[in-house]
Scaffold this motif. Structure first.
Motif, PDB file in Angstrom:
ATOM      1  N   LEU A  36       0.843  -1.198   0.000  1.00  0.00           N
ATOM      2  CA  LEU A  36       0.000   0.000   0.000  1.00  0.00           C
ATOM      3  C   LEU A  36       0.877   1.245   0.000  1.00  0.00           C
ATOM      4  O   LEU A  36       1.829   1.347   0.772  1.00  0.00           O
ATOM      5  CB  LEU A  36      -0.895  -0.013   1.242  1.00  0.00           C
ATOM      6  CG  LEU A  36      -1.761   1.217   1.537  1.00  0.00           C
ATOM      7  CD1 LEU A  36      -2.810   1.411   0.450  1.00  0.00           C
ATOM      8  CD2 LEU A  36      -2.420   1.070   2.898  1.00  0.00           C
ATOM      9  N   LEU A  37       0.527   2.200  -0.849  1.00  0.00           N
ATOM     10  CA  LEU A  37       1.233   3.474  -0.952  1.00  0.00           C
ATOM     11  C   LEU A  37       0.290   4.587  -0.532  1.00  0.00           C
ATOM     12  O   LEU A  37      -0.834   4.671  -1.037  1.00  0.00           O
ATOM     13  CB  LEU A  37       1.702   3.691  -2.389  1.00  0.00           C
ATOM     14  CG  LEU A  37       2.310   5.044  -2.744  1.00  0.00           C
ATOM     15  CD1 LEU A  37       3.628   5.252  -2.001  1.00  0.00           C
ATOM     16  CD2 LEU A  37       2.507   5.145  -4.257  1.00  0.00           C
ATOM     17  N   VAL A  61       0.089  -6.393   5.424  1.00  0.00           N
ATOM     18  CA  VAL A  61       0.185  -5.225   4.544  1.00  0.00           C
ATOM     19  C   VAL A  61       1.497  -4.475   4.790  1.00  0.00           C
ATOM     20  O   VAL A  61       1.827  -4.154   5.937  1.00  0.00           O
ATOM     21  CB  VAL A  61      -1.005  -4.270   4.752  1.00  0.00           C
ATOM     22  CG1 VAL A  61      -0.853  -3.013   3.897  1.00  0.00           C
ATOM     23  CG2 VAL A  61      -2.325  -4.981   4.423  1.00  0.00           C
ATOM     24  N   ASP A  62       2.229  -4.208   3.718  1.00  0.00           N
ATOM     25  CA  ASP A  62       3.405  -3.339   3.762  1.00  0.00           C
ATOM     26  C   ASP A  62       2.984  -1.945   3.320  1.00  0.00           C
ATOM     27  O   ASP A  62       2.274  -1.786   2.326  1.00  0.00           O
ATOM     28  CB  ASP A  62       4.499  -3.837   2.821  1.00  0.00           C
ATOM     29  CG  ASP A  62       5.063  -5.182   3.228  1.00  0.00           C
ATOM     30  OD1 ASP A  62       4.926  -5.556   4.409  1.00  0.00           O
ATOM     31  OD2 ASP A  62       5.647  -5.862   2.357  1.00  0.00           O
ATOM     32  N   PRO A  93      -1.910  -2.739  12.863  1.00  0.00           N
ATOM     33  CA  PRO A  93      -0.671  -3.521  13.014  1.00  0.00           C
ATOM     34  C   PRO A  93      -0.074  -3.955  11.677  1.00  0.00           C
ATOM     35  O   PRO A  93      -0.193  -5.100  11.242  1.00  0.00           O
ATOM     36  CB  PRO A  93      -1.142  -4.735  13.822  1.00  0.00           C
ATOM     37  CG  PRO A  93      -2.561  -4.949  13.364  1.00  0.00           C
ATOM     38  CD  PRO A  93      -3.125  -3.563  13.113  1.00  0.00           C
ATOM     39  N   LEU A  94       0.592  -3.033  10.991  1.00  0.00           N
ATOM     40  CA  LEU A  94       1.138  -3.309   9.672  1.00  0.00           C
ATOM     41  C   LEU A  94       2.302  -4.296   9.727  1.00  0.00           C
ATOM     42  O   LEU A  94       3.014  -4.390  10.721  1.00  0.00           O
ATOM     43  CB  LEU A  94       1.614  -2.005   9.030  1.00  0.00           C
ATOM     44  CG  LEU A  94       0.496  -0.999   8.716  1.00  0.00           C
ATOM     45  CD1 LEU A  94       1.078   0.385   8.544  1.00  0.00           C
ATOM     46  CD2 LEU A  94      -0.273  -1.419   7.469  1.00  0.00           C
ATOM     47  N   ARG A  95       2.502  -5.014   8.616  1.00  0.00           N
ATOM     48  CA  ARG A  95       3.618  -5.954   8.523  1.00  0.00           C
ATOM     49  C   ARG A  95       4.958  -5.213   8.458  1.00  0.00           C
ATOM     50  O   ARG A  95       5.896  -5.524   9.183  1.00  0.00           O
ATOM     51  CB  ARG A  95       3.466  -6.850   7.285  1.00  0.00           C
ATOM     52  CG  ARG A  95       4.539  -7.934   7.194  1.00  0.00           C
ATOM     53  CD  ARG A  95       4.252  -8.917   6.078  1.00  0.00           C
ATOM     54  NE  ARG A  95       4.694  -8.429   4.773  1.00  0.00           N
ATOM     55  CZ  ARG A  95       5.006  -9.219   3.746  1.00  0.00           C
ATOM     56  NH1 ARG A  95       4.906 -10.536   3.883  1.00  0.00           N
ATOM     57  NH2 ARG A  95       5.379  -8.716   2.587  1.00  0.00           N
ATOM     58  N   ASN A  96       5.024  -4.215   7.572  1.00  0.00           N
ATOM     59  CA  ASN A  96       6.230  -3.396   7.427  1.00  0.00           C
ATOM     60  C   ASN A  96       5.828  -1.965   7.113  1.00  0.00           C
ATOM     61  O   ASN A  96       4.807  -1.727   6.454  1.00  0.00           O
ATOM     62  CB  ASN A  96       7.129  -3.908   6.293  1.00  0.00           C
ATOM     63  CG  ASN A  96       7.787  -5.229   6.616  1.00  0.00           C
ATOM     64  OD1 ASN A  96       8.566  -5.334   7.571  1.00  0.00           O
ATOM     65  ND2 ASN A  96       7.475  -6.258   5.834  1.00  0.00           N
TER      66      ASN A  96
END
Length: 251
Positions: A36-37, A61-62, A93-96
């Motif tokens: 995601l941007l 989600v990154d 709680p994002l992955r990266n």
């Protein structure tokens, strides 16, 4: 291309957030993760409030973001890292998380960030449109030729004045002269682009985006060339759009 026009910014933000969540969930279902941007600014407030409420497995989600002022500390009210931390990254709680850390050794930061962003496609890019028609900090005349993912850009006076009117800086002189921005080329590499553009002050930019052929004097015109671009407007920002001319794209 699709165009959605809502009666309020809140409804516009809700519809856009639902669309983003649907696309992220589809990517997770297909590949086990999504990329995601995110853009920032006052135009994204309503969208972020709805996005954090969506049913998404954020641990898969990154997140990347578009741009940051050079040498502006994260403690500054205008820092986009601060913006995203407060409105998004601290609430899901994002992955990266890959921030544009535009302080210190810029060359090293750009090399690392460029490697990360090109490692795999971005599934959903949220790309705002500025009052001067910029996308990210690619002010007119934007560089449509560079293929570098992130670049150093100079901010023009219209861009600086927008930042002051939105309350991020006291005067135009306080706005940094340069920023690190995702390039137009890299933005166009997103699998899907979603633009959330509320407020009456954006009506001119929207009208120019659709009245002009693709040109770097109105950088947002490039988005019309993307194979999967959805533009979310409210009545105020769509006030000068020729709806009849673009009726086939309305959703």
């Amino acid at each position: 291309m699709k165009i959605s026009i809502s009666t309020t910014a809140v409804e516009m933000g809700r519809l856009a957030a639902i669309d983003v969540a649907r696309r992220l969930n589809q990517a997770i279902a297909e590949r086990g993760y999504a990329r995601l941007l995110l853009s920032t600014g006052a135009s994204q407030f309503e969208m972020f409030e709805s996005l954090i409420e969506q049913d998404v497995d954020w641990s898969k989600v990154d997140m990347f973001h578009l741009d940051e002022y050079i040498n502006l500390p994260i403690t500054h009210p205008a820092s986009f890292r601060k913006y995203l931390t407060e409105r998004f990254t601290s609430r899901v709680p994002l992955r990266n998380v890959y921030f544009v850390e535009a302080e210190g050794d810029l060359d090293a930061m750009l090399a690392k960030l460029n490697a990360e962003i090109t490692a795999a496609p971005i599934d959903v890019g949220l790309i705002g449109i500025g009052e001067n028609g910029h996308i990210a900090f690619n002010d007119p005349p934007a560089d449509f030729k560079t293929m570098d993912p992130y670049i150093v850009v100079n901010l023009n006076d219209t861009c600086k004045n927008q930042q002051v009117r939105e309350g991020w800086f006291a005067t135009p002189a306080d706005v940094p002269a340069q920023a690190v921005s995702m390039s137009v080329h890299q933005i166009m590499m997103c699998r899907a682009v979603i633009s959330v553009v509320p407020r009456a002050v954006k009506a001119d930019a929207i009208a120019k985006t659709f009245a002009n052929a693709v040109c770097n004097e109105v950088p947002a015109t490039m988005l019309k060339m993307h194979p999967d671009w959805t533009l979310y407007l409210e009545d105020l920002s769509a006030a000068k759009l020729d709806r009849a001319a673009w009726a086939e794209y309305m959703i």
